[in-house]
Design a protein around this motif. Sequence first.
Motif, PDB file in Angstrom:
ATOM      1  N   ASP A 277      -8.735   9.553   8.171  1.00 51.52           N
ATOM      2  CA  ASP A 277      -9.374   9.876   6.894  1.00 51.52           C
ATOM      3  C   ASP A 277     -10.514  10.875   7.032  1.00 51.52           C
ATOM      4  O   ASP A 277     -10.996  11.413   6.022  1.00 51.52           O
ATOM      5  N   GLY A 278     -11.001  11.100   8.251  1.00 51.01           N
ATOM      6  CA  GLY A 278     -12.154  11.984   8.418  1.00 51.01           C
ATOM      7  C   GLY A 278     -13.442  11.332   7.955  1.00 51.01           C
ATOM      8  O   GLY A 278     -14.267  11.977   7.298  1.00 51.01           O
ATOM      9  N   THR A 279     -13.613  10.057   8.317  1.00 54.73           N
ATOM     10  CA  THR A 279     -14.848   9.350   7.974  1.00 54.73           C
ATOM     11  C   THR A 279     -15.492   8.802   9.238  1.00 54.73           C
ATOM     12  O   THR A 279     -14.853   8.652  10.286  1.00 54.73           O
ATOM     13  N   LEU A 280     -16.760   8.482   9.129  1.00 56.98           N
ATOM     14  CA  LEU A 280     -17.524   7.892  10.224  1.00 56.98           C
ATOM     15  C   LEU A 280     -18.409   6.808   9.627  1.00 56.98           C
ATOM     16  O   LEU A 280     -19.326   7.112   8.857  1.00 56.98           O
ATOM     17  N   GLY A 281     -18.109   5.569   9.932  1.00 57.85           N
ATOM     18  CA  GLY A 281     -18.848   4.469   9.323  1.00 57.85           C
ATOM     19  C   GLY A 281     -18.680   4.433   7.822  1.00 57.85           C
ATOM     20  O   GLY A 281     -19.592   4.015   7.108  1.00 57.85           O
ATOM     21  N   GLY A 282     -17.506   4.889   7.345  1.00 58.70           N
ATOM     22  CA  GLY A 282     -17.226   4.901   5.919  1.00 58.70           C
ATOM     23  C   GLY A 282     -17.769   6.101   5.183  1.00 58.70           C
ATOM     24  O   GLY A 282     -17.568   6.232   3.977  1.00 58.70           O
ATOM     25  N   VAL A 283     -18.437   7.003   5.890  1.00 57.91           N
ATOM     26  CA  VAL A 283     -19.036   8.198   5.292  1.00 57.91           C
ATOM     27  C   VAL A 283     -18.195   9.414   5.687  1.00 57.91           C
ATOM     28  O   VAL A 283     -17.799   9.537   6.847  1.00 57.91           O
ATOM     29  N   PRO A 284     -17.907  10.326   4.763  1.00 63.24           N
ATOM     30  CA  PRO A 284     -17.143  11.528   5.139  1.00 63.24           C
ATOM     31  C   PRO A 284     -17.794  12.264   6.296  1.00 63.24           C
ATOM     32  O   PRO A 284     -19.002  12.514   6.307  1.00 63.24           O
ATOM     33  N   TYR A 285     -16.956  12.593   7.299  1.00 62.24           N
ATOM     34  CA  TYR A 285     -17.479  13.277   8.483  1.00 62.24           C
ATOM     35  C   TYR A 285     -16.380  14.157   9.054  1.00 62.24           C
ATOM     36  O   TYR A 285     -15.347  13.665   9.527  1.00 62.24           O
ATOM     37  N   GLY A 286     -16.567  15.438   9.035  1.00 62.36           N
ATOM     38  CA  GLY A 286     -15.602  16.357   9.593  1.00 62.36           C
ATOM     39  C   GLY A 286     -14.298  16.377   8.811  1.00 62.36           C
ATOM     40  O   GLY A 286     -14.185  15.842   7.703  1.00 62.36           O
ATOM     41  N   ALA A 287     -13.310  16.986   9.409  1.00 63.35           N
ATOM     42  CA  ALA A 287     -12.004  17.110   8.752  1.00 63.35           C
ATOM     43  C   ALA A 287     -11.125  15.924   9.122  1.00 63.35           C
ATOM     44  O   ALA A 287     -11.187  15.430  10.251  1.00 63.35           O
ATOM     45  N   PRO A 288     -10.318  15.435   8.194  1.00 61.10           N
ATOM     46  CA  PRO A 288      -9.329  14.412   8.552  1.00 61.10           C
ATOM     47  C   PRO A 288      -8.452  14.907   9.698  1.00 61.10           C
ATOM     48  O   PRO A 288      -8.140  16.097   9.800  1.00 61.10           O
ATOM     49  N   ASP A 289      -8.055  13.990  10.574  1.00 55.20           N
ATOM     50  CA  ASP A 289      -7.260  14.360  11.743  1.00 55.20           C
ATOM     51  C   ASP A 289      -6.050  13.439  11.836  1.00 55.20           C
ATOM     52  O   ASP A 289      -5.968  12.585  12.735  1.00 55.20           O
TER      53      ASP A 289
END
Length: 580
Positions: A277-289
Motif C-alpha cells: 500500500d505504500g504506508t508506514l505505520g498506517g501513514v502514507p510513505y513513498g510509492a506503493p510497491d
Amino acid sequence: MTADTDPTSADPTGTGSTGTGAAGGWGSPGHADRYRRRVCAERDRLAVALGSMRAHQHDVLTDLLSFNADTAFGREHGFARIRDIDDFRRALPVQDYAAHAPLIERTAAGEPNLLSADRPVVYFTSSGSTGDRKKVPVTPRFMRTTFFPFYYAAWAPLVENFPDIAHRPDAVLNLKHDPIAQPPTTADGRPHVGASQVDFGAKFGEPLSAEPGTAAPWGALPVGVAPDDHLEKMYLRLRLAVQSDIRCLIGINPAMIAAVPYQLALWWERIVREVRDGTLGGVPYGAPDPARAAELERLAAYFGTVSPAYVWPRVRALFGWTTGVASLYLPALREQFGSGVTALPAPVAASEGPVGVPLDRHGSAGSLVVTASAYEFADAEADLAPDSATLLPHELEAGREYHVIFSHVGGLYRYAVGDVVRVLDMPGGVPRVEYAGRAGRSDAAGERLRESQVIRALRAALTATGLSLVNVACRTEQAPGGREAPRYVFAIAPRNAWRPEETERFAALLDRALERESAEYRGVRARGALSAPAVRLLDPEAFFRDWHTAVGSGIRPTQVKDRLFRQDDALWKRLTDGSG
C-alpha cells in the motif's frame, strides 16, 4: 501529533544521531573510504601499542593522576603523591558504582571538579544489577583518550572484511541505533541516554563517528512514534528494511538479533500489506510497491516460513556479542540469516569503559585496550572486596577467569565494572579476553556457580546429546513435595522437539558437567544439599515472547539482555507461563 510522540526525523538537541554527523556523511562521495581509513588507522595504532603494553599502562595512569590531581577525589586520595600502580593500589580501595555514586550525583547536579577536571557533556545510562539506571559521566577527555580509539578500531574487522556494507547507507540494519529528539536530562541539563543515542559528531566534534546503518531510511524514523514504544519502532525499522538489500545486521546485544526472525513472522502480514500500500505505520510513505509485496508473499509461501535469509539473501555478517548465553544459540541463529554468514564479536566493553577490542576476525575475543584505562584483575574464584588483591595485565594466565577493574581519566577509579572475562591467550604477553559473564553468582546451598561455569556445562551436555536450543534460563526451586533438597531447574526452549529420553540424558550429563566445572557444586551434590537438576521444556518462542514483553514495558531493547540466572518469581512465571 501529540506531545508524547517522538519525531525522530529531526534532532534539534544534537543528541540523537541521524547518521550523518556533519555534511559529507554516509552516502556522500568518498565517505566510505574516509571511514575505512579512519577505523583501520585506529586499529593499527592499537595493534602497535600492544607491543609496549606496560609503558602504555604507566602512561595512562600518569595522565589520569595528573589531569585529575586537583579534583576533590584527587586531593582526598593524594593523586599528586602517587608515582606508580603500587602507590595507586595502596591509596584507593576497589570500588563499584555505589561507591562512586555520591560524587556522580553531585556532578550531575552541576557541581564541578569532583571526579574529573572535565565537565561531563552527557551521561551514559546503564542498568545496574538492581535494575537502577546508572549515570556514567562522559567527558571530552575520556572520549578523546579512552573511548574513540577503541570505538573506531572495533569497526575495522567488519568494514575491512566486508567492504560492501559501507557503500550504501541502507546496506546495514543497525538495530541498536535509537535517536530521540527530547532526551531525559540530569539536574545540570545534560542528556542521560544510552551510548547509541548520542551523536558523537555533534557532541564531540567527530563527524566520522556515525556508525554504519545510521543514515539508512530507518535511521531516523520519518513518522511519529511514542518515545517509549520500542516495539513499534522496531516494527517500523523492519518494515522499511524489507525493501532494502541488507548485507549486515548490528545488534551488540545479541538478543536483538535473535528476535528478528520472530519479529518478521510476527509482523509479516502487516509488513507485506504496508509495502503493497505504500504506508508506514498506517501513514502514507513513498510509492506503493506491489511487486516487492508479491515477492515477499511468494517467498513465504514457497519456503513455508518467514526467514531473514529469504528476505535479505545477501546478508554476510552479524555484529554483536558472541559469548555468554548467545554462544549456545548463535550457530543455529546465524544460519537463519544465510549459509556462510559470519558472526563478528562486538568489543568487550561496558557503558563505563572498554576492556578488549577484536583487531581481527576472531570469533569471540579482543585484545586489551592498553591505551584506554589502567587495568587490574582479580581471580574470579573469589568475590571482590575493597581490599581484594589484584593482578596486572602481564600477570594473567591463559584459560583463567578474572574480575575486571579499571581506572580512567573520565573519573572512575579502581572501578569494578561487575563483569568477568576469560583470558583466551597471551600473544606477545598481552591478554586477549572474551566476556565470560556477570560477576554475580547463583548460590542456594554453597555451590557458588558463575554464569560461565553453567554455560560451559550446558554446552558440554548439548554437544554430547546433539541437541540444540533457542535460549535457556535457570533458577533453584524446592523439589515437588518438599521432601528433597532444592534443585536447579533449567527452562529450555528447544530448537527442535526433545524426546523424553533425550531430555533425561541431557539433565544427567548437565549435572556431571556442573560437577566438573565447580568443586563447590560437586561438594553440595555429594552431601545432598542440592538435588539433581531438572529440565523444563518451553515452546520455541517462549523467550521471544518474554523479551517482547520486557521491551513492551518501556525498556530499551539494548538493555533487555539474555539472563541466565532468573530467581525472581514474577519474571520466571512470565517466562514459563504456558509451558508444558
